[in-house]
Design an enzyme around this catalytic site. Sequence first.
Site, PDB file in Angstrom:
ATOM      1  N   LYS A  70     -68.188  11.453   8.419  1.00 49.48           N
ATOM      2  CA  LYS A  70     -66.917  10.838   8.816  1.00 49.48           C
ATOM      3  C   LYS A  70     -65.763  11.805   8.627  1.00 49.48           C
ATOM      4  O   LYS A  70     -65.626  12.431   7.584  1.00 49.48           O
ATOM      5  CB  LYS A  70     -66.667   9.575   7.986  1.00 49.48           C
ATOM      6  CG  LYS A  70     -65.344   8.882   8.297  1.00 49.48           C
ATOM      7  CD  LYS A  70     -65.029   7.806   7.283  1.00 49.48           C
ATOM      8  CE  LYS A  70     -63.636   7.258   7.430  1.00 49.48           C
ATOM      9  NZ  LYS A  70     -62.578   8.264   7.270  1.00 49.48           N
ATOM     10  N   LEU A 105     -65.673   4.166   3.687  1.00 51.99           N
ATOM     11  CA  LEU A 105     -64.719   5.183   3.268  1.00 51.99           C
ATOM     12  C   LEU A 105     -63.381   4.826   3.892  1.00 51.99           C
ATOM     13  O   LEU A 105     -63.336   4.392   5.046  1.00 51.99           O
ATOM     14  CB  LEU A 105     -65.156   6.580   3.741  1.00 51.99           C
ATOM     15  CG  LEU A 105     -66.443   7.145   3.139  1.00 51.99           C
ATOM     16  CD1 LEU A 105     -66.802   8.468   3.803  1.00 51.99           C
ATOM     17  CD2 LEU A 105     -66.299   7.338   1.636  1.00 51.99           C
ATOM     18  N   ASP A 106     -62.291   4.997   3.148  1.00 50.32           N
ATOM     19  CA  ASP A 106     -61.001   4.616   3.712  1.00 50.32           C
ATOM     20  C   ASP A 106     -60.539   5.641   4.745  1.00 50.32           C
ATOM     21  O   ASP A 106     -61.167   6.675   4.963  1.00 50.32           O
ATOM     22  CB  ASP A 106     -59.951   4.398   2.619  1.00 50.32           C
ATOM     23  CG  ASP A 106     -59.653   5.654   1.816  1.00 50.32           C
ATOM     24  OD1 ASP A 106     -59.793   6.763   2.350  1.00 50.32           O
ATOM     25  OD2 ASP A 106     -59.265   5.522   0.639  1.00 50.32           O
ATOM     26  N   ARG A 107     -59.435   5.338   5.379  1.00 50.38           N
ATOM     27  CA  ARG A 107     -58.975   6.144   6.521  1.00 50.38           C
ATOM     28  C   ARG A 107     -58.732   7.603   6.149  1.00 50.38           C
ATOM     29  O   ARG A 107     -58.998   8.508   6.958  1.00 50.38           O
ATOM     30  CB  ARG A 107     -57.691   5.523   7.085  1.00 50.38           C
ATOM     31  CG  ARG A 107     -57.225   6.158   8.388  1.00 50.38           C
ATOM     32  CD  ARG A 107     -55.938   5.532   8.861  1.00 50.38           C
ATOM     33  NE  ARG A 107     -55.523   6.050  10.156  1.00 50.38           N
ATOM     34  CZ  ARG A 107     -54.352   5.798  10.715  1.00 50.38           C
ATOM     35  NH1 ARG A 107     -53.482   5.004  10.090  1.00 50.38           N
ATOM     36  NH2 ARG A 107     -54.043   6.318  11.880  1.00 50.38           N
ATOM     37  N   SER A 109     -60.250   9.329   3.874  1.00 48.05           N
ATOM     38  CA  SER A 109     -61.426   9.960   3.289  1.00 48.05           C
ATOM     39  C   SER A 109     -62.319  10.581   4.358  1.00 48.05           C
ATOM     40  O   SER A 109     -62.305  10.174   5.519  1.00 48.05           O
ATOM     41  CB  SER A 109     -62.240   8.944   2.484  1.00 48.05           C
ATOM     42  OG  SER A 109     -61.470   8.405   1.434  1.00 48.05           O
TER      43      SER A 109
END
Length: 202
Positions: A70, A105-107, A109
């Site tokens: 990601k 995973l947050d934006r 990360s």
Amino acid sequence: MATHYGLARILSKRGLCSRTEAARWIAAGRVRVAGRVVRDAEAPTTLDAEIVIDGEQAELVIPLHLMLNKRRGLITTRMDEHGRATVYDCFANANLPWVAPVGRLDRASEGLLLFSNDPGFAASINEPGCGIEKTYHVQVGGLPTAEGLAELEAVCPSTANAGARCGRASCVVGRRIAGWRSCSMKAAIARSGACWRRSAIR
């Protein structure tokens, strides 16, 4: 005696869709169990029940596991109400069956994000108590104090399992990014317990 689960959960266990999507299908009358339309997502159903969706047999799908590196800026969700790019955009032309992220995973990360259509596999990776150690590299403003690191390493009561204690987070100060104003850290968090406490590091 056969074990019963809610119908929506059975569809999810078969790797067909999420439980939320299954509930929509059921409410719309698209699902039949043993020849009868069922509109209750929690209707007790066995794993081997004869289920038909839109006239087709709802068979157990072949387990599928994916790894995605990601990048930053992607939202870990299938649809975003603000129209922002999501991790599913990476699979736009892959013609894949339903898969769900294992954790998120947050934006801001980046890194490894797993996807699977097998809820059992996802639980074995993501549930508290699985014992899998996860390593995070984070950048913080300034150099962490001894007190800040001690707070991260503190053991806290588990909210998911009364009486249990969460794993320790071992934090190591890495290279400085911009002189004394910021630095990078590595935090290894053992998910042997059930909680991770957010902490302000100064």
